[in-house]
Design a protein around this motif. Sequence first.
Motif, PDB file in Angstrom:
ATOM      1  N   TYR A   1      25.821 -54.190 -14.769  1.00 19.10           N
ATOM      2  CA  TYR A   1      26.808 -53.342 -15.424  1.00 19.10           C
ATOM      3  C   TYR A   1      27.977 -52.965 -14.510  1.00 19.10           C
ATOM      4  O   TYR A   1      29.079 -52.731 -14.988  1.00 19.10           O
ATOM      5  CB  TYR A   1      26.149 -52.072 -15.951  1.00 19.10           C
ATOM      6  N   HIS A   2      27.725 -52.882 -13.203  1.00 15.83           N
ATOM      7  CA  HIS A   2      28.783 -52.488 -12.278  1.00 15.83           C
ATOM      8  C   HIS A   2      29.157 -53.591 -11.289  1.00 15.83           C
ATOM      9  O   HIS A   2      29.965 -53.365 -10.382  1.00 15.83           O
ATOM     10  CB  HIS A   2      28.360 -51.228 -11.502  1.00 15.83           C
ATOM     11  N   ASN A   3      28.557 -54.768 -11.450  1.00 19.85           N
ATOM     12  CA  ASN A   3      28.855 -55.920 -10.572  1.00 19.85           C
ATOM     13  C   ASN A   3      28.755 -55.553  -9.094  1.00 19.85           C
ATOM     14  O   ASN A   3      29.556 -55.980  -8.261  1.00 19.85           O
ATOM     15  CB  ASN A   3      30.254 -56.475 -10.864  1.00 19.85           C
ATOM     16  N   GLY A   4      27.773 -54.738  -8.773  1.00 23.16           N
ATOM     17  CA  GLY A   4      27.574 -54.305  -7.393  1.00 23.16           C
ATOM     18  C   GLY A   4      26.266 -54.805  -6.825  1.00 23.16           C
ATOM     19  O   GLY A   4      25.688 -55.781  -7.318  1.00 23.16           O
ATOM     20  N   ASP A   5      25.809 -54.121  -5.792  1.00 21.33           N
ATOM     21  CA  ASP A   5      24.572 -54.525  -5.124  1.00 21.33           C
ATOM     22  C   ASP A   5      23.815 -53.272  -4.697  1.00 21.33           C
ATOM     23  O   ASP A   5      24.421 -52.262  -4.313  1.00 21.33           O
ATOM     24  CB  ASP A   5      24.890 -55.388  -3.901  1.00 21.33           C
ATOM     25  N   ILE A   6      22.514 -53.346  -4.794  1.00 18.48           N
ATOM     26  CA  ILE A   6      21.657 -52.260  -4.326  1.00 18.48           C
ATOM     27  C   ILE A   6      20.527 -52.880  -3.521  1.00 18.48           C
ATOM     28  O   ILE A   6      19.932 -53.872  -3.940  1.00 18.48           O
ATOM     29  CB  ILE A   6      21.107 -51.415  -5.500  1.00 18.48           C
ATOM     30  N   LYS A   7      20.259 -52.324  -2.364  1.00 16.20           N
ATOM     31  CA  LYS A   7      19.236 -52.903  -1.504  1.00 16.20           C
ATOM     32  C   LYS A   7      18.683 -51.830  -0.570  1.00 16.20           C
ATOM     33  O   LYS A   7      19.209 -50.713  -0.485  1.00 16.20           O
ATOM     34  CB  LYS A   7      19.805 -54.050  -0.676  1.00 16.20           C
ATOM     35  N   ILE A   8      17.604 -52.196   0.107  1.00 12.92           N
ATOM     36  CA  ILE A   8      17.042 -51.341   1.155  1.00 12.92           C
ATOM     37  C   ILE A   8      17.669 -51.802   2.461  1.00 12.92           C
ATOM     38  O   ILE A   8      17.340 -52.864   2.984  1.00 12.92           O
ATOM     39  CB  ILE A   8      15.511 -51.453   1.192  1.00 12.92           C
ATOM     40  N   SER A   9      18.601 -51.016   2.973  1.00 11.52           N
ATOM     41  CA  SER A   9      19.330 -51.432   4.176  1.00 11.52           C
ATOM     42  C   SER A   9      18.529 -51.200   5.444  1.00 11.52           C
ATOM     43  O   SER A   9      18.737 -51.871   6.455  1.00 11.52           O
ATOM     44  CB  SER A   9      20.668 -50.698   4.274  1.00 11.52           C
ATOM     45  N   GLN A  10      17.595 -50.220   5.416  1.00 12.17           N
ATOM     46  CA  GLN A  10      16.782 -49.941   6.603  1.00 12.17           C
ATOM     47  C   GLN A  10      15.523 -49.211   6.170  1.00 12.17           C
ATOM     48  O   GLN A  10      15.562 -48.316   5.323  1.00 12.17           O
ATOM     49  CB  GLN A  10      17.581 -49.096   7.598  1.00 12.17           C
ATOM     50  N   THR A  11      14.414 -49.611   6.729  1.00  8.44           N
ATOM     51  CA  THR A  11      13.157 -48.910   6.476  1.00  8.44           C
ATOM     52  C   THR A  11      12.195 -49.172   7.621  1.00  8.44           C
ATOM     53  O   THR A  11      12.199 -50.256   8.223  1.00  8.44           O
ATOM     54  CB  THR A  11      12.525 -49.340   5.143  1.00  8.44           C
ATOM     55  N   GLU A  12      11.385 -48.189   7.924  1.00  9.63           N
ATOM     56  CA  GLU A  12      10.378 -48.301   8.978  1.00  9.63           C
ATOM     57  C   GLU A  12       9.232 -47.371   8.639  1.00  9.63           C
ATOM     58  O   GLU A  12       9.458 -46.200   8.282  1.00  9.63           O
ATOM     59  CB  GLU A  12      10.967 -47.944  10.337  1.00  9.63           C
ATOM     60  N   VAL A  13       8.037 -47.887   8.735  1.00  7.20           N
ATOM     61  CA  VAL A  13       6.855 -47.099   8.376  1.00  7.20           C
ATOM     62  C   VAL A  13       6.778 -45.854   9.252  1.00  7.20           C
ATOM     63  O   VAL A  13       6.847 -45.924  10.481  1.00  7.20           O
ATOM     64  CB  VAL A  13       5.577 -47.947   8.530  1.00  7.20           C
ATOM     65  N   GLY A  14       6.678 -44.716   8.568  1.00 10.12           N
ATOM     66  CA  GLY A  14       6.563 -43.449   9.277  1.00 10.12           C
ATOM     67  C   GLY A  14       7.885 -42.814   9.673  1.00 10.12           C
ATOM     68  O   GLY A  14       7.908 -41.678  10.157  1.00 10.12           O
ATOM     69  N   LYS A  15       9.007 -43.532   9.461  1.00  6.46           N
ATOM     70  CA  LYS A  15      10.307 -42.996   9.879  1.00  6.46           C
ATOM     71  C   LYS A  15      11.323 -42.872   8.749  1.00  6.46           C
ATOM     72  O   LYS A  15      12.374 -42.275   8.940  1.00  6.46           O
ATOM     73  CB  LYS A  15      10.893 -43.868  10.997  1.00  6.46           C
ATOM     74  N   GLY A  16      11.048 -43.439   7.614  1.00  8.34           N
ATOM     75  CA  GLY A  16      11.939 -43.257   6.479  1.00  8.34           C
ATOM     76  C   GLY A  16      12.585 -44.535   5.980  1.00  8.34           C
ATOM     77  O   GLY A  16      12.389 -45.617   6.530  1.00  8.34           O
ATOM     78  N   THR A  17      13.388 -44.362   4.919  1.00  9.45           N
ATOM     79  CA  THR A  17      14.021 -45.488   4.235  1.00  9.45           C
ATOM     80  C   THR A  17      15.453 -45.125   3.870  1.00  9.45           C
ATOM     81  O   THR A  17      15.750 -43.972   3.566  1.00  9.45           O
ATOM     82  CB  THR A  17      13.242 -45.844   2.955  1.00  9.45           C
ATOM     83  N   THR A  18      16.326 -46.137   3.913  1.00  9.59           N
ATOM     84  CA  THR A  18      17.716 -45.952   3.492  1.00  9.59           C
ATOM     85  C   THR A  18      18.048 -46.958   2.398  1.00  9.59           C
ATOM     86  O   THR A  18      17.956 -48.166   2.616  1.00  9.59           O
ATOM     87  CB  THR A  18      18.690 -46.145   4.670  1.00  9.59           C
ATOM     88  N   PHE A  19      18.400 -46.453   1.211  1.00  5.65           N
ATOM     89  CA  PHE A  19      18.879 -47.290   0.119  1.00  5.65           C
ATOM     90  C   PHE A  19      20.404 -47.302   0.167  1.00  5.65           C
ATOM     91  O   PHE A  19      21.037 -46.269   0.411  1.00  5.65           O
ATOM     92  CB  PHE A  19      18.421 -46.744  -1.233  1.00  5.65           C
ATOM     93  N   ARG A  20      20.981 -48.483  -0.086  1.00  6.42           N
ATOM     94  CA  ARG A  20      22.437 -48.605  -0.061  1.00  6.42           C
ATOM     95  C   ARG A  20      22.924 -49.263  -1.353  1.00  6.42           C
ATOM     96  O   ARG A  20      22.445 -50.325  -1.743  1.00  6.42           O
ATOM     97  CB  ARG A  20      22.915 -49.411   1.128  1.00  6.42           C
ATOM     98  N   ILE A  21      23.906 -48.617  -1.987  1.00  3.96           N
ATOM     99  CA  ILE A  21      24.566 -49.155  -3.167  1.00  3.96           C
ATOM    100  C   ILE A  21      25.987 -49.558  -2.759  1.00  3.96           C
ATOM    101  O   ILE A  21      26.690 -48.802  -2.106  1.00  3.96           O
ATOM    102  CB  ILE A  21      24.631 -48.124  -4.304  1.00  3.96           C
ATOM    103  N   THR A  22      26.384 -50.762  -3.157  1.00  5.42           N
ATOM    104  CA  THR A  22      27.726 -51.263  -2.863  1.00  5.42           C
ATOM    105  C   THR A  22      28.432 -51.587  -4.156  1.00  5.42           C
ATOM    106  O   THR A  22      27.918 -52.362  -4.969  1.00  5.42           O
ATOM    107  CB  THR A  22      27.682 -52.512  -1.968  1.00  5.42           C
TER     108      THR A  22
END
Length: 384
Positions: free
Chosen positions: A359-380
């Motif tokens: 619908y928005h011709n973009g991208d969504i992905k997990i840009s960084q993740t590490e067990v026990g330290k957290g996750t970063t989702f990125r929408i472009t």
Amino acid sequence: MRKSILSRLNNWIIFLLMTLVVVTIVVASTILINFLRKEEIKRVDILVSALKFQQEVTTPSLEIQALVLQIYSSNTTIPVIILDKEDRPIEHKNIPQEIENDSKKIVELAKKMGKNYPPIELKFSNRNNQFVYYDNSKLLNDLRYSPFILGFFILCYFLFSFWFLRTIKKTDEGYLWAGLAKETAHQIGTPLSSMIGWMEIMKLETPESEGIYEIEKDIERLRTISERFSKIGSIPELNDLNFNETIVQNYDYLKTRISKKIDFSLHLPTYAVLVPHNKILMSWVIENLVKNAVDAMKGEGTLQMSVFERNKNLLIEVKDSGSGMTKQQARNAFKPGYSTKKRGWGLGLSLARRVIHEYHNGDIKISQTEVGKGTTFRITIRKS
């Protein structure tokens, strides 16, 4: 998790079977070609033996001459060149027509043949020995590459079939989730209409009630959720421009509804960011990412939402200090039906990806993740 393991196991089984089929075809074809090569060598040996016998017999009978001629004439495919000990051409057969009258090129071709197969020496009592040079027939040379070509095309066929079936499966899953979303919106709509009617009656009786005010906000929230689901499967209009406004509204709503033990912060550009988007669907995506982050942190930690520009793109990041993901979990996070929660349906991230991609011709992905330290989702999203 068990379903994911079985799916990967099935993929590996299919891959191994495809590999086995291709290898079997290549090996079988190679064995056949080697057999044909040995048969051609036998035919050359028979021809050499006939020529030697003809030379050694002082007065060969007509029958022997006819037999030798028949053996020599029966060879219509194998190139043969006979040279004397001085490298002068004596006889040749099945060589290119353009060099049949050129002795020098015939000798050059014979020496080239000798690199593939050592020449057979015909020894005679008068010491006028001769040398028989030969090579594979043109058909056999062409067949040498056929196993690899055949294996390549079979592999391409299997890969295309796998891709085609997988595409059909994804399409069917997309229709399934879209249908489920629309049916959910329809089911919510019926009691919601009734609740709105009763709310109007209650407001007439006690218009200043704080409880009624809060219920009215929840009803409005249900109406928004119903509208979100109804838009899945249809092409939404991208009319809203001020992206900061959409993010701030989401932040203000979510800030009051998550644990107070979570340090939730928002970082925005100091200027208005104008990006065509659908506010209802984009709010759903942001809310989904925030709720996943809250679940990953188990109600305690740091949650940061940032909006910034890079080149011609707008980037939205949701970063948490939760449990993080393994590489396998990150690969499967957006697959429909995949969830690490015991009660999760695995719909949220797959629908979020559909909203961003389709619908928005973009991208969504997990840009960084590490067990026990957290996750970063990125929408472009592209700004224009």
